[in-house]
Design an enzyme around this catalytic site. Structure first.
Site, short mmCIF file in Angstrom:
data_model
loop_
_atom_site.label_atom_id
_atom_site.label_comp_id
_atom_site.label_asym_id
_atom_site.label_seq_id
_atom_site.Cartn_x
_atom_site.Cartn_y
_atom_site.Cartn_z
N PHE B 129 0.89 -1.28 0.05
CA PHE B 129 -0.23 -0.44 -0.14
C PHE B 129 1.29 1.09 -0.05
O PHE B 129 2.09 0.84 0.61
CB PHE B 129 -0.28 -0.47 1.14
CG PHE B 129 -1.99 1.03 1.34
CD1 PHE B 129 -3.11 1.47 0.54
CD2 PHE B 129 -1.45 2.64 2.10
CE1 PHE B 129 -3.61 2.67 0.20
CE2 PHE B 129 -2.59 3.28 2.06
CZ PHE B 129 -3.24 3.17 0.80
N ASP B 198 2.91 -4.89 8.76
CA ASP B 198 1.79 -4.50 9.05
C ASP B 198 0.98 -4.59 8.80
O ASP B 198 0.51 -6.20 7.74
CB ASP B 198 1.38 -3.33 7.39
CG ASP B 198 1.00 -2.04 7.81
OD1 ASP B 198 -0.44 -2.32 7.86
OD2 ASP B 198 0.58 -1.59 6.83
N TYR B 223 -9.40 0.80 12.04
CA TYR B 223 -10.67 0.72 10.89
C TYR B 223 -11.13 0.21 10.20
O TYR B 223 -12.58 -0.07 9.80
CB TYR B 223 -10.93 2.11 10.51
CG TYR B 223 -9.57 2.45 9.50
CD1 TYR B 223 -9.56 1.85 8.56
CD2 TYR B 223 -8.64 3.17 10.32
CE1 TYR B 223 -8.80 2.59 7.88
CE2 TYR B 223 -7.71 4.05 9.54
CZ TYR B 223 -7.69 3.05 8.46
OH TYR B 223 -6.17 3.80 7.81
N LYS B 224 -10.04 -1.24 9.70
CA LYS B 224 -11.27 -2.42 8.66
C LYS B 224 -11.56 -3.35 10.27
O LYS B 224 -12.93 -3.35 9.99
CB LYS B 224 -9.53 -2.30 7.85
CG LYS B 224 -9.28 -1.81 7.54
CD LYS B 224 -8.02 -2.26 6.68
CE LYS B 224 -7.26 -1.43 6.00
NZ LYS B 224 -7.66 -0.20 4.71
N ARG B 372 -12.28 -4.28 -5.72
CA ARG B 372 -12.26 -5.75 -4.20
C ARG B 372 -13.46 -5.85 -3.40
O ARG B 372 -14.15 -4.49 -3.21
CB ARG B 372 -11.11 -4.45 -3.86
CG ARG B 372 -10.22 -5.02 -2.71
CD ARG B 372 -9.67 -3.87 -1.73
NE ARG B 372 -9.79 -3.47 -1.23
CZ ARG B 372 -9.13 -2.33 -0.29
NH1 ARG B 372 -8.12 -2.58 -0.29
NH2 ARG B 372 -10.00 -1.21 0.45
#
Lengths: 398, 398
Positions: B129, B198, B223-224, B372
């Site tokens: 990312f 990560d 937050y995922k 996705r």
């Protein structure tokens, strides 16, 4: 001269900001006085409803769509523009996000990079709130600079062709002393160095005039006089003329020219957005946005006038009520050197503050011997001030 | 084999996590399927009430006293300990705060410093990312290291006596590929370098085993799959054995051994607290704490089993409903290489995703041609999966 209670009533009756008090949640106990708004501002009445909407509707119902539909993505610059008039900045120069410490780091490293070759010294306010000093030390270490602590009034003499950046506090966190931002900024500029101001203890309490005085970079928190809530995000000001040269040490994806391009090469965005790092903290950020609405229609000059009147009156009441010699004010008498707090040096200050808090008069204790009282013109009245001084005298006599 | 609808019902009936769905606020429209929990997790039902209490009572009534009385000050480590079992960490090694990007910076600079003299190369996942790559570049620049992007499976061959630190993603944000954390961590350690993982796309979706596999440092967002809310604070894991050597580039006052001593000399605290920087963001942090309560009684192994069953079933339904050749899965078939999402390459992916969202099937589009879909085992059922695949087929045919 009439007694303090009578004078307080008269001053309250004449207060042009008096109506603002109703926009805050305050203790309804008669004897409670909150004098710690310079540490954590009181809750504006509009905040709980807004936060509930953000949580239940924006997050709970719209979910991911809120990044665009509820304006989450653009919040850091939008809220920055809401803060801008309070610190004398034109729009487009302030971005909200991260903590003050993280913003000090961005600002200082970027400042050293802007200053250019041959400048390898960072001057830092020797009396600073510690975090600024720790972060400045780290910035110096990582940029190969030397850190030199200097008292603010000795900065002009300490500036040289080696000076890259100067980190100063507008108002001293401990004594409440207001430093000469226009004069020091001009001196730093004249020496070819970059100025970085920490506005934590001034923004929302007095005029700052960032644009007017040609400040280069500035940072500040939003949970003191701006009432954003506990740990609400800080902000970073970068003078428009320096945007293209602002080279952040924290170039997260949110500061990219094309954040959703997911490109492996970093290319900084244009303008204040360069100060962003990662995903902004939306709940705290939008609570802050709601809190800033209390500033609608408020002139910073009126806030400053009332702030000085409040601190003057407090010192007057202390002189009247407290036995001479029992406390010593560390806060300058001259208006041009005074922020919006009063610091009293006092034996057993820690214990005295505990007893004040028990009585509902909430200030804070700063190691080793300081009683610190913050005066927040939007929600404090003169009767509060008179009462606080009277309770202080009682505690000191008791 | 029965039709997908019947199979979905059977799988839902057997789902040991099925009851967890009631702990989230979800769309009550029958045709809505939220497949973007890998970007922003759904709202847990317990969060709004908690946030209201934090705002109205803790901030509004107790104000500054809440730093001690409401446990604000200790929240970063307390909530870190709540995340710890989800990533296989013993207590005392995780601190919550700041964004993922900021934590990547702390971790990488600290990793280079730990690695010691003569090691001047940082390896970074070439498919990362983007923010991790940008921040790694900054960390390399500031520590005088060289940054070398390497595909994760080529890391073992790229390691050398020059390698200081290796930054890897546990699950690839785009393809959903799960990388070999145990094997790569062992290789990094054998080379004498420091591993930084990560966990943004793995924590809360599958077992991580930080302690078991000897990971040195790790970061992740909340937050995922952890459902902490938009931009909720990230976390930093530092293996206990490395605490004394963790030398942060962001040594804010909150990480000081004696934060209220207001000392001008920096002395780092002991343990996970070293990862702190400035004042923690309380509203977002305590919303996250409430959100983490949905994990009570949940075994990560059960989450992983359901996650694989969900993605298997989705791929099965896609094969059944979508004309062959219309989409191509980028997500590995082998379970040991799959995270909790499915990425489908598809012509006009941007437009297709827009039409899916109009139909209530919410995934996301990743430039240039990827659809996705995230699978969140705590609140998704197999009927959701079947319906999403059917709507996808309809949109692709339409």
């Amino acid at each position: 001269m009439s007694d303090p209670e009578t004078r307080a009533k008269k001053l309250d009756a004449e207060d042009e900001l008096g109506a603002k008090r109703a926009e805050f949640v305050l203790d309804d106990r008669d004897d409670a006085v909150y004098l710690d708004g310079n540490s954590l501002g009181a809750l504006p009445v509009g905040v709980p409803g807004r936060v509930e909407d953000v949580v239940r509707r924006q997050w709970g119902e719209l979910r991911i769509r809120s990044w665009t539909e509820s304006g989450w993505w653009t919040a850091p610059e939008r809220i920055g523009d809401r803060i801008a008039p309070l610190v004398g900045a034109a729009p487009g120069q302030i971005v909200v996000g991260d903590s003050t410490s993280v913003n000090v780091f961005k600002a200082l490293v970027a400042a050293v990079r802007m200053a250019g070759d041959g400048r390898d010294e960072i001057l830092v306010d020797a009396t600073t709130f510690p975090t600024d000093g720790y972060i400045a030390e780290s910035a110096a270490r990582l940029t190969g600079s030397t850190l030199r602590p200097v008292a603010p009034d000795e900065v002009p003499a300490a500036l040289s062709g080696r000076t890259a950046a100067v980190l100063l506090n507008h108002v001293d966190y401990r004594t409440g002393r207001l430093h000469d931002l226009p004069g020091l900024t001009a001196a730093v500029r004249a020496a070819g160095a970059v100025s970085v101001w920490d506005l934590c203890h001034s923004a929302g309490a007095l005029p700052v005039g960032l644009d007017e005085h040609g400040v280069d970079l500035a940072v500040g928190c939003t949970y003191k006089y701006l009432n954003g809530g506990p740990g609400s995000p800080a902000y970073l000001y970068v003078r428009a003329g320096l945007h293209d040269r602002f080279d952040s040490p924290l170039p997260g994806w949110n500061s990219h020219a094309e954040p959703f391009g997911m490109r492996s090469e970093y290319e900084p965005g244009t303008g204040a957005v360069r100060g962003r790092v990662g995903t902004p903290d939306i709940l705290s950020m939008l609570a802050l946005e709601a809190a800033l609405e209390v500033w609608d229609g408020v002139r910073v000059e009126a806030v400053r006038a009332k702030s000085l009147a409040l601190t003057d009156f407090f010192l007057e009441c202390v002189r009247e009520y407290v036995p001479e010699g029992r406390v010593e004010s560390l806060t300058p008498v001259a208006h041009e050197e005074r922020g919006s707090q009063v610091a009293l040096r006092c034996a057993d200050a820690g214990e005295v503050m505990e007893r004040l808090i028990e009585r509902g008069v909430v200030g804070d204790f700063r190691h080793p011997d300081v009683l610190r009282f913050g005066f927040t013109p939007l929600y404090m009245g003169f009767t509060d001030v008179q009462r606080a001084a009277r309770v202080l005298a009682e505690v000191l006599e008791g």
